[in-house]
Design a protein around this motif. Structure first.
Motif, PDB file in Angstrom:
ATOM      1  N   GLY A  11       0.788  -1.222   0.000  1.00  0.00           N
ATOM      2  CA  GLY A  11       0.000   0.000   0.000  1.00  0.00           C
ATOM      3  C   GLY A  11       0.822   1.275   0.000  1.00  0.00           C
ATOM      4  O   GLY A  11       0.267   2.370  -0.030  1.00  0.00           O
ATOM      5  N   LEU A  27       1.860   2.122  -6.543  1.00  0.00           N
ATOM      6  CA  LEU A  27       1.686   1.548  -5.210  1.00  0.00           C
ATOM      7  C   LEU A  27       2.255   0.142  -5.165  1.00  0.00           C
ATOM      8  O   LEU A  27       2.169  -0.597  -6.143  1.00  0.00           O
ATOM      9  N   ILE A  29       1.892  -3.420  -4.434  1.00  0.00           N
ATOM     10  CA  ILE A  29       0.746  -4.327  -4.246  1.00  0.00           C
ATOM     11  C   ILE A  29       1.200  -5.746  -3.928  1.00  0.00           C
ATOM     12  O   ILE A  29       0.379  -6.618  -3.698  1.00  0.00           O
ATOM     13  N   ASP A  41      -0.504   1.045 -10.774  1.00  0.00           N
ATOM     14  CA  ASP A  41      -1.067   2.379 -10.573  1.00  0.00           C
ATOM     15  C   ASP A  41      -2.567   2.440 -10.858  1.00  0.00           C
ATOM     16  O   ASP A  41      -3.204   3.456 -10.654  1.00  0.00           O
ATOM     17  N   GLY A  42      -3.131   1.330 -11.352  1.00  0.00           N
ATOM     18  CA  GLY A  42      -4.567   1.280 -11.621  1.00  0.00           C
ATOM     19  C   GLY A  42      -4.951   1.920 -12.935  1.00  0.00           C
ATOM     20  O   GLY A  42      -6.104   1.876 -13.342  1.00  0.00           O
ATOM     21  N   TYR A  47      -3.897  -3.759 -11.797  1.00  0.00           N
ATOM     22  CA  TYR A  47      -3.657  -4.743 -10.734  1.00  0.00           C
ATOM     23  C   TYR A  47      -3.326  -6.119 -11.320  1.00  0.00           C
ATOM     24  O   TYR A  47      -2.459  -6.813 -10.815  1.00  0.00           O
ATOM     25  N   VAL A  68      -5.825   0.853   0.499  1.00  0.00           N
ATOM     26  CA  VAL A  68      -5.193  -0.167  -0.335  1.00  0.00           C
ATOM     27  C   VAL A  68      -4.575  -1.253   0.542  1.00  0.00           C
ATOM     28  O   VAL A  68      -4.751  -2.444   0.292  1.00  0.00           O
ATOM     29  N   ASN A  80      -8.649  -1.397  -9.328  1.00  0.00           N
ATOM     30  CA  ASN A  80      -7.852  -0.383 -10.024  1.00  0.00           C
ATOM     31  C   ASN A  80      -8.321   1.014  -9.658  1.00  0.00           C
ATOM     32  O   ASN A  80      -7.521   1.939  -9.556  1.00  0.00           O
ATOM     33  N   LYS A  82      -9.411   1.959  -6.745  1.00  0.00           N
ATOM     34  CA  LYS A  82      -8.842   2.280  -5.432  1.00  0.00           C
ATOM     35  C   LYS A  82      -7.370   2.687  -5.572  1.00  0.00           C
ATOM     36  O   LYS A  82      -6.898   3.576  -4.868  1.00  0.00           O
ATOM     37  N   LEU A  83      -6.654   2.038  -6.484  1.00  0.00           N
ATOM     38  CA  LEU A  83      -5.253   2.401  -6.731  1.00  0.00           C
ATOM     39  C   LEU A  83      -5.161   3.824  -7.291  1.00  0.00           C
ATOM     40  O   LEU A  83      -4.343   4.629  -6.833  1.00  0.00           O
ATOM     41  N   ARG A  84      -6.004   4.125  -8.269  1.00  0.00           N
ATOM     42  CA  ARG A  84      -6.004   5.482  -8.861  1.00  0.00           C
ATOM     43  C   ARG A  84      -6.365   6.525  -7.811  1.00  0.00           C
ATOM     44  O   ARG A  84      -5.748   7.590  -7.735  1.00  0.00           O
TER      45      ARG A  84
END
Length: 111
Positions: A11, A27, A29, A41-42, A47, A68, A80, A82-84
């Motif tokens: 995260g 991030l 992961i 990075d989404g 992912y 994350v 993805n 959530k990553l963005r």
């Protein structure tokens, strides 16, 4: 291991220091072993297709996305979106800090 040599954690936002995506944020992961992590990075790097990156080729930030991290620990997955969201939130905080006149912490390698 000293504090300045912290290993990246799930995260955590990192900045890519070498390669085609130099300067971009991603991030962590997944952690492969003591040398490699999986980054996404989404957006360009989803992912489902993370980038395996040597920890010597990334800079750690002090920001760990709780959303994350929680999602990865609870379900083993993260969306993805959530990553963005996490990267945008981090970038917004950097811009806000710079407008206030705060100095950014010096970059440091993640190893």
């Amino acid at each position: 291991m000293s504090e300045s040599e912290r290993y990246p954690e799930l995260g955590q936002v990192v900045q890519i220091a070498q390669g085609r995506e130099t300067g971009q944020y991603a991030l962590v992961i997944g952690i492969v072993d003591s040398r490699f992590v999986l980054l996404a990075d989404g957006d360009k790097r989803k992912y489902d297709r993370p980038k395996k990156k040597n920890v010597q080729h990334i800079f750690c930030t002090n920001y760990v996305s709780p959303e994350v991290q929680r999602s990865l620990l609870e379900t083993g997955r993260v969306t993805n979106g959530k990553l963005r969201y996490a990267i945008n939130k981090f970038v917004d905080e950097i811009q806000t800090d710079l407008k206030k006149g705060d100095q950014l912490d010096g970059k440091r390698r993640c190893n």
